[in-house]
Design a protein around this motif. Structure first.
Motif, PDB file in Angstrom:
ATOM      1  N   SER A   8      85.848 -10.393  37.441  1.00 23.34           N
ATOM      2  CA  SER A   8      85.360 -11.508  37.419  1.00 23.34           C
ATOM      3  C   SER A   8      85.930 -12.105  35.796  1.00 23.34           C
ATOM      4  O   SER A   8      86.305 -13.382  35.910  1.00 23.34           O
ATOM      5  N   ARG A   9      85.574 -11.367  34.852  1.00 19.48           N
ATOM      6  CA  ARG A   9      85.704 -11.872  33.385  1.00 19.48           C
ATOM      7  C   ARG A   9      87.024 -12.066  33.246  1.00 19.48           C
ATOM      8  O   ARG A   9      87.583 -13.404  32.756  1.00 19.48           O
ATOM      9  N   GLN A  10      88.020 -11.342  33.787  1.00 25.72           N
ATOM     10  CA  GLN A  10      89.540 -11.549  33.591  1.00 25.72           C
ATOM     11  C   GLN A  10      89.807 -12.925  34.481  1.00 25.72           C
ATOM     12  O   GLN A  10      90.786 -13.413  33.964  1.00 25.72           O
ATOM     13  N   ALA A  13      88.704 -15.966  32.659  1.00 24.19           N
ATOM     14  CA  ALA A  13      89.400 -16.340  31.359  1.00 24.19           C
ATOM     15  C   ALA A  13      90.763 -16.911  31.944  1.00 24.19           C
ATOM     16  O   ALA A  13      91.278 -17.862  31.317  1.00 24.19           O
ATOM     17  N   ASP A  14      91.567 -16.253  32.859  1.00 25.98           N
ATOM     18  CA  ASP A  14      92.790 -16.832  33.527  1.00 25.98           C
ATOM     19  C   ASP A  14      92.617 -18.262  34.047  1.00 25.98           C
ATOM     20  O   ASP A  14      93.191 -18.994  33.809  1.00 25.98           O
ATOM     21  N   HIS A  15      91.627 -18.512  34.967  1.00 28.63           N
ATOM     22  CA  HIS A  15      91.390 -19.637  35.436  1.00 28.63           C
ATOM     23  C   HIS A  15      91.052 -20.803  34.521  1.00 28.63           C
ATOM     24  O   HIS A  15      91.571 -21.870  34.458  1.00 28.63           O
ATOM     25  N   ARG A  16      90.207 -20.418  33.478  1.00 33.19           N
ATOM     26  CA  ARG A  16      89.954 -21.296  32.454  1.00 33.19           C
ATOM     27  C   ARG A  16      91.037 -21.655  31.590  1.00 33.19           C
ATOM     28  O   ARG A  16      91.287 -23.172  31.234  1.00 33.19           O
ATOM     29  N   ARG A  48      97.526 -10.429  36.074  1.00 32.35           N
ATOM     30  CA  ARG A  48      96.965  -9.185  35.395  1.00 32.35           C
ATOM     31  C   ARG A  48      97.955  -9.120  34.071  1.00 32.35           C
ATOM     32  O   ARG A  48      97.237  -8.676  33.280  1.00 32.35           O
ATOM     33  N   THR A  49      99.039  -9.858  33.915  1.00 27.75           N
ATOM     34  CA  THR A  49      99.645  -9.788  32.650  1.00 27.75           C
ATOM     35  C   THR A  49      98.707 -10.553  31.670  1.00 27.75           C
ATOM     36  O   THR A  49      98.493 -10.225  30.513  1.00 27.75           O
ATOM     37  N   ALA A  50      97.998 -11.693  31.932  1.00 24.27           N
ATOM     38  CA  ALA A  50      97.418 -12.694  31.226  1.00 24.27           C
ATOM     39  C   ALA A  50      96.025 -11.917  30.987  1.00 24.27           C
ATOM     40  O   ALA A  50      95.508 -12.109  30.001  1.00 24.27           O
ATOM     41  N   ALA A  51      95.654 -11.085  31.938  1.00 25.62           N
ATOM     42  CA  ALA A  51      94.210 -10.421  31.969  1.00 25.62           C
ATOM     43  C   ALA A  51      94.195  -9.320  30.781  1.00 25.62           C
ATOM     44  O   ALA A  51      93.297  -8.785  30.328  1.00 25.62           O
ATOM     45  N   ARG A  52      95.497  -8.801  30.515  1.00 27.42           N
ATOM     46  CA  ARG A  52      95.591  -8.130  29.400  1.00 27.42           C
ATOM     47  C   ARG A  52      95.403  -8.439  27.776  1.00 27.42           C
ATOM     48  O   ARG A  52      95.730  -7.661  27.100  1.00 27.42           O
ATOM     49  N   ASP A  53      95.710  -9.890  27.828  1.00 23.79           N
ATOM     50  CA  ASP A  53      95.561 -10.470  26.443  1.00 23.79           C
ATOM     51  C   ASP A  53      94.337 -10.558  26.016  1.00 23.79           C
ATOM     52  O   ASP A  53      93.196 -11.435  26.583  1.00 23.79           O
ATOM     53  N   THR A  59      88.691 -15.709  24.193  1.00 21.07           N
ATOM     54  CA  THR A  59      88.322 -17.257  24.114  1.00 21.07           C
ATOM     55  C   THR A  59      87.719 -18.139  25.340  1.00 21.07           C
ATOM     56  O   THR A  59      86.922 -18.747  25.398  1.00 21.07           O
ATOM     57  N   PHE A  60      88.421 -17.270  26.444  1.00 19.77           N
ATOM     58  CA  PHE A  60      88.059 -18.263  27.731  1.00 19.77           C
ATOM     59  C   PHE A  60      87.246 -17.209  28.699  1.00 19.77           C
ATOM     60  O   PHE A  60      86.966 -17.791  29.943  1.00 19.77           O
ATOM     61  N   GLY A  61      86.771 -15.933  28.355  1.00 16.91           N
ATOM     62  CA  GLY A  61      86.156 -15.152  29.375  1.00 16.91           C
ATOM     63  C   GLY A  61      84.689 -14.949  28.984  1.00 16.91           C
ATOM     64  O   GLY A  61      83.835 -14.183  29.605  1.00 16.91           O
ATOM     65  N   GLN A  62      84.138 -15.846  28.180  1.00 16.87           N
ATOM     66  CA  GLN A  62      82.755 -15.894  27.832  1.00 16.87           C
ATOM     67  C   GLN A  62      82.108 -16.377  29.118  1.00 16.87           C
ATOM     68  O   GLN A  62      82.214 -17.281  29.872  1.00 16.87           O
ATOM     69  N   ASP A  63      80.635 -15.587  28.871  1.00 18.79           N
ATOM     70  CA  ASP A  63      79.581 -16.136  29.960  1.00 18.79           C
ATOM     71  C   ASP A  63      80.127 -15.674  31.399  1.00 18.79           C
ATOM     72  O   ASP A  63      79.525 -16.076  32.429  1.00 18.79           O
ATOM     73  N   ALA A  64      81.161 -14.666  31.428  1.00 21.30           N
ATOM     74  CA  ALA A  64      81.334 -14.293  32.970  1.00 21.30           C
ATOM     75  C   ALA A  64      80.480 -12.867  33.104  1.00 21.30           C
ATOM     76  O   ALA A  64      80.030 -12.233  32.424  1.00 21.30           O
ATOM     77  N   PRO A  65      80.273 -12.726  34.545  1.00 26.14           N
ATOM     78  CA  PRO A  65      79.349 -11.560  34.872  1.00 26.14           C
ATOM     79  C   PRO A  65      79.915 -10.251  34.408  1.00 26.14           C
ATOM     80  O   PRO A  65      81.357 -10.032  34.368  1.00 26.14           O
ATOM     81  N   ASP A  66      79.203  -9.363  33.811  1.00 29.36           N
ATOM     82  CA  ASP A  66      79.534  -8.055  33.601  1.00 29.36           C
ATOM     83  C   ASP A  66      78.654  -7.015  33.750  1.00 29.36           C
ATOM     84  O   ASP A  66      77.654  -6.623  32.944  1.00 29.36           O
ATOM     85  N   ASP A  67      78.293  -6.704  35.161  1.00 29.69           N
ATOM     86  CA  ASP A  67      77.176  -5.977  35.683  1.00 29.69           C
ATOM     87  C   ASP A  67      77.780  -4.633  36.202  1.00 29.69           C
ATOM     88  O   ASP A  67      78.802  -4.269  36.323  1.00 29.69           O
ATOM     89  N   TRP A  68      76.942  -3.811  36.730  1.00 25.65           N
ATOM     90  CA  TRP A  68      77.441  -2.571  37.430  1.00 25.65           C
ATOM     91  C   TRP A  68      78.505  -2.872  38.360  1.00 25.65           C
ATOM     92  O   TRP A  68      79.427  -2.340  38.527  1.00 25.65           O
TER      93      TRP A  68
END
Length: 97
Positions: A8-10, A13-16, A48-53, A59-68
């Motif tokens: 989700s974080r990736q 970030a890509d979408h934003r 996927r390419t953008a997610a590796r940056d 910059t854009f992945g803040q507040d995205a879920p990061d749980d189990w």
């Protein structure tokens, strides 16, 4: 070091970034710059390419879920896609998908 997971974080970030930089060279999946055919048929690879940056994630992945669930389920994204395609065929026949 970049993370190869695509959760989700990736996606967030890509979408934003896409909306913030729409139709510029910085847009991670702009049909205007990559071509509509590439975006339609290779869009997942563009994501996927953008997610590796790391800068995009920071910059854009803040507040995205990061749980189990995020850390353990998205590593099986291909299996999830195939399972969903199988369910669609079983429920609606081969014309469904």
């Amino acid at each position: 070091m970049a993370d190869d997971r695509y959760g989700s974080r990736q996606w967030v970030a890509d979408h934003r970034k896409h909306h913030a930089k729409m139709e510029t060279r910085e847009d991670p999946h702009s049909p205007q710059h990559f071509g509509i055919i590439k975006v339609l048929f290779s869009g997942a690879e563009l994501y996927r390419t953008a997610a590796r940056d790391p800068e995009t994630l920071e910059t854009f992945g803040q507040d995205a879920p990061d749980d189990w669930l995020e850390r353990h389920s998205y590593q099986y994204s291909t299996a999830g896609f195939l399972l969903m395609a199988l369910i669609e065929v079983l429920l609606s026949g081969p014309i469904g998908p």
